[in-house]
Design an enzyme around this catalytic site. Structure first.
Site, mmCIF file in Angstrom:
data_model
loop_
_atom_site.group_PDB
_atom_site.id
_atom_site.type_symbol
_atom_site.label_atom_id
_atom_site.label_comp_id
_atom_site.label_asym_id
_atom_site.label_seq_id
_atom_site.Cartn_x
_atom_site.Cartn_y
_atom_site.Cartn_z
ATOM 1 C CG HIS A 1 -1.848 -1.116 1.321
ATOM 2 N ND1 HIS A 1 -2.999 -1.187 0.569
ATOM 3 C CD2 HIS A 1 -1.799 -2.261 2.043
ATOM 4 C CE1 HIS A 1 -3.623 -2.316 0.834
ATOM 5 N NE2 HIS A 1 -2.914 -2.995 1.728
ATOM 6 C CB ALA B 1 11.280 -20.733 11.910
ATOM 7 C CB ALA C 1 13.968 -18.163 14.661
ATOM 8 C CE LYS D 1 19.179 -0.380 9.887
ATOM 9 N NZ LYS D 1 20.116 -0.063 10.949
#
Length: 189
Positions: free
Chosen positions: A115, A146, A164, A170
């Site tokens: 958006h 994960a 995880a 960045k």
């Protein structure tokens, strides 16, 4: 999981990929992913690609199927010997995944904001035309843990590891471990 089920899953994946004009070699799959390649989009997958869709292939706690979305004019390229589990690859510009990359359970890779950042435009019918997008590069031998999210314009360097649950906004240099929200440097490999 039975060999028959894995064989049938792979056959269904073959049909789904062919029906979406995906260019691929050999695939190993548990379950069948969601795939949508828009006219003018390209999805190219290298050799020895393996994916887990749902809990039966990788009981890590993410229950989604893998999702491949490639918009008109976008290009999603996946190298050789790549493994993914319950991963979403949402491509509006370009996503390039190198060789020997592993994307852990529930990883999301988004090369768009979806958006506009301007509230007035976001409330209008011009919203989808004004979204920001930038290509993503995940280089050879990288591992994304994960539940991580990789955002637009990011490059993850060769051999680098993302912890995880990280939010990668960045660039990550080669041979480094990053983690957190937002992801920050932890140590060199």
């Amino acid at each position: 999981m039975s060999y028959i089920r894995r064989f049938l899953d792979t056959c269904f994946v073959f049909l789904v990929f062919k029906g979406n004009n995906v260019i691929f070699k050999n695939i190993k799959s548990t379950g069948v992913p969601y795939v949508m390649v828009a006219k003018g989009g390209k999805l190219i997958i290298g050799e020895k690609f393996a994916m887990n869709n749902g809990i039966s292939g990788n009981p890590i706690g993410y229950y989604d199927k893998c999702t491949f979305f490639v918009n008109n004019g976008a290009k999603l390229i996946i190298g050789n010997n790549v493994g993914i589990s319950q991963t979403a690859l949402i491509c509006h510009a370009g996503i390039t995944i190198g060789n020997n990359v592993k994307l852990g359970g529930g990883v999301k890779v988004y090369d768009t904001d979806f958006h506009s950042l301007d509230a007035k435009i976001r409330a209008s019918k011009k919203d989808s035309l004004n979204k920001m997008k930038a290509p993503i590069f995940i280089k050879d031998n990288a591992f994304v843990g994960a539940g991580s999210i990789v955002l637009k314009g990011v490059t993850i360097g060769e051999n680098s590891i993302i912890g995880a649950g990280s939010l990668v906004s960045k660039n990550v240099p080669d041979n480094e471990i990053w983690g957190g929200n937002p992801a920050k440097f932890i140590k060199s490999i």
